[in-house]
Design an enzyme around this catalytic site. Structure first.
Site, short mmCIF file in Angstrom:
data_model
loop_
_atom_site.label_atom_id
_atom_site.label_comp_id
_atom_site.label_asym_id
_atom_site.label_seq_id
_atom_site.Cartn_x
_atom_site.Cartn_y
_atom_site.Cartn_z
CB CYS A 304 41.69 58.61 49.76
SG CYS A 304 43.24 58.11 50.48
NE ARG A 400 42.92 50.72 50.98
CZ ARG A 400 43.25 50.54 49.72
NH1 ARG A 400 43.18 49.35 49.21
NH2 ARG A 400 43.66 51.54 48.98
P1 RVP Z 1 37.89 56.88 43.60
O1 RVP Z 1 37.63 56.19 42.30
O2 RVP Z 1 38.56 58.21 43.44
O3 RVP Z 1 36.64 56.99 44.42
O4 RVP Z 1 38.95 56.00 44.41
C1 RVP Z 1 38.75 54.63 44.72
C2 RVP Z 1 39.99 54.08 45.36
O5 RVP Z 1 40.28 54.74 46.60
C3 RVP Z 1 39.92 52.62 45.77
O6 RVP Z 1 40.08 51.72 44.72
C4 RVP Z 1 41.05 52.52 46.80
O7 RVP Z 1 42.31 52.35 46.20
C5 RVP Z 1 41.04 53.88 47.44
N1 RVP Z 1 40.42 53.87 48.76
C6 RVP Z 1 39.44 53.07 49.24
N2 RVP Z 1 39.21 53.42 50.52
C7 RVP Z 1 40.05 54.42 50.77
C8 RVP Z 1 40.19 55.14 52.03
O8 RVP Z 1 39.41 54.97 52.95
N3 RVP Z 1 41.21 55.98 52.12
N4 RVP Z 1 40.77 54.69 49.70
#
Ligand code: RVP
Length: 486
Positions: A304, A400
């Site tokens: 993210c 989203r």
């Molecule tokens: P991680 O477990 O740290 O990989 O995080 C997963 C989470 O990141 C997802 O459940 C969602 O809330 C968030 N996410 C998914 N896509 C993105 C993005 O493109 N920013 N973020």
């Protein structure tokens, strides 16, 4: 100035659980929890609604192990309904009629043999045109015929004294029939002896192997589904297909238009509705009157870039504890979503007030996640990308994240596309994750998830303390299954 008197916010690496008096053996720790008001799980783990993480295969594996998979929404509404149905129908004790491979009495033995090979079954009920069960034929019945009478009719070779049961048969009763009559499959029939389903030995055993599986009241596996905040059609379709929990899938659910729509969705469906993501107490207050669960995470995800791109976010431990302060007063479960790299992070999230945790990168490298294994420099990886990445948005990542462009170079992404180490089966990953969390429960002397939430205390970690906590001053020679240097 007043403006620069800012509150501090903490994340996983800023804190550690304070070791406390304990009689809790990790093996005895009970990690059962609620993910939403009406859905209880045996393990407090959810898989992220991302197109490189959760489709029906991974959701089935998650539910079998006791967690919950949340299906992503980078697909049509019809595909969502099909995916939900796949999860709900997987590993049912009674295989439904439409999924049972049957033979007819006039078929030749060699024909049936080929058919069973094609369908991957080793036996089939024999039915006439109105589905009345006439017999049952198995590979063992067929074998001698293949040598001397392969063009004989099935009616010759089949066993015609069939042991059947009615639809309300339990796993125990089915197993007793199989034991008493030395058979491997029991056709399920209605009052007119017509075939309505089939119970197999393999099915019964599989079910016993997964005693902690997440199941609904009628014994079907549980399924979670992500729906866009304004996707009334996907929400109602998923609900009708039997989804147990809908997750309003939004990067900033403290948007009042999103909340209005989420409230409407809640009024239209039977499933529980979890609202997210949020990261502050004010947001929690806004949804406390209708949400069945609150999902927390503004920017902690491994893929993210929200915090970098938008300048907004909340370090996850503080975000979880703010939301939990409000949610606990209303009896609403809290899910900590994103940023969890190790089992220690997961139990810290619970100590901060979460009831369950959601992970993406942790599961993206497993066999059950979508996509194939790629090899780079002799190491194996699987693709993992943010749902706000250019790639995911291009293939329909929904709303989203801000998506006001048709052309790739007009997107303003909030995520990246990446690869994550290949890891093997989901079950072994979950074993490490849950095992580590239980170990944490031993250190804080808490036997249940609510006890962790209530009793655990944090200490603040300095940069030196952080270094001390990881392997240091050594060269790792053999990788541990639950640790890799970041
Ligand atoms: P991680 O477990 O740290 O990989 O995080 C997963 C989470 O990141 C997802 O459940 C969602 O809330 C968030 N996410 C998914 N896509 C993105 C993005 O493109 N920013 N973020």
């Amino acid at each position: 100035s007043e403006k620069l008197r800012v509150p501090e916010a903490l994340t996983f690496d800023d804190v550690l659980l304070r070791p406390m008096e304990s009689r809790v053996e990790p093996d005895d720790a009970d990690v059962a929890t609620h993910v939403s008001k009406n859905v209880k799980l045996e393990i407090p783990i959810l898989s992220a609604a991302m197109d490189t993480v959760t489709e029906s295969d991974l959701a089935i594996a998650m539910a079998r192990e006791g967690g919950l998979g949340v299906l992503h929404r980078n697909m049509t509404v019809e595909e969502t309904a099909d995916e939900v149905a796949r999860v709900k129908q997987a590993h049912e004790l009674v295989i439904r009629r439409e999924n049972v491979v049957t033979a007819n009495p006039e078929q030749t033995v060699s024909d049936v043999d080929k058919m069973m090979g094609r369908e991957g079954v080793s036996g089939a009920p024999v039915v006439d045109t109105d589905d009345t069960v006439l017999g049952i034929i198995s590979a063992t019945d067929i074998r001698p015929y293949l040598e001397v009478g392969e063009s004989d009719a099935v009616s010759e070779a089949m066993t015609d004294e069939v042991i059947t049961a009615s639809e309300d048969v339990t796993a125990r009763e089915a197993l007793e029939l199989m034991y008493d009559y030395k058979i491997e499959r029991v056709p399920i029939v209605d009052e007119q002896s017509r075939l309505v389903g089939l119970v197999t030995m393999q099915g019964v055993l599989e079910r016993r192997e997964h005693e902690y599986a997440a199941r609904d009241e009628s014994g079907r596996l549980r399924a979670g589904v992500a729906v866009g905040p304004f996707e009334i059609d996907r929400a109602t379709a998923a609900d009708e297909a039997g989804a147990d929990v809908l997750f309003i899938d939004c990067a900033h659910a403290h948007n009042l238009n999103v909340i209005d729509s989420a409230r409407e969705i809640k009024s239209l469906v039977d499933a529980d509705v979890v609202v997210g993501n949020i990261g502050t107490r004010e947001a929690a207050q806004e949804i406390a009157d209708f949400a069945d669960g609150m999902k927390v995470g503004i920017g902690p995800g491994s893929i993210c870039t929200t915090r970098v791109v938008s300048g907004a976010g909340m370090p996850q431990i503080t975000a979880v504890s703010e939301v939990a302060d409000v949610a606990s007063k209303h009896g609403i479960p809290v899910i900590a979503d994103g940023g969890i790299r190790y089992s220690g992070d997961a139990i810290k999230a619970i100590a901060a007030g979460a009831d369950a945790v959601m992970l993406g990168s942790y599961f993206a490298g497993t066999d059950e996640a979508p996509g194939r294994v790629i090899t780079m420099n002799g190491k194996r990886y699987k693709q993992y990308r943010g749902m706000g990445s250019v790639g995911a948005m291009k293939s329909g990542g929904g709303d989203r994240y801000l998506k006001d462009a048709d052309e790739e170079d007009e997107f303003v992404p909030e995520g990246v596309e990446a690869a994550t180490p290949y890891k093997g089966t989901l079950a072994s990953e979950l074993h490490q994750l849950v095992g580590g969390m239980k170990s944490g429960m031993g250190y804080v002397g808490a036997e249940t998830v609510p006890e962790v939430k209530a009793a655990a205390r944090f200490v603040r970690v300095s940069a030196a303390g952080q270094t001390e906590g990881h392997p240091h001053d050594v060269m790792i020679t053999d990788e541990a299954p639950n640790y890799s240097p970041q």
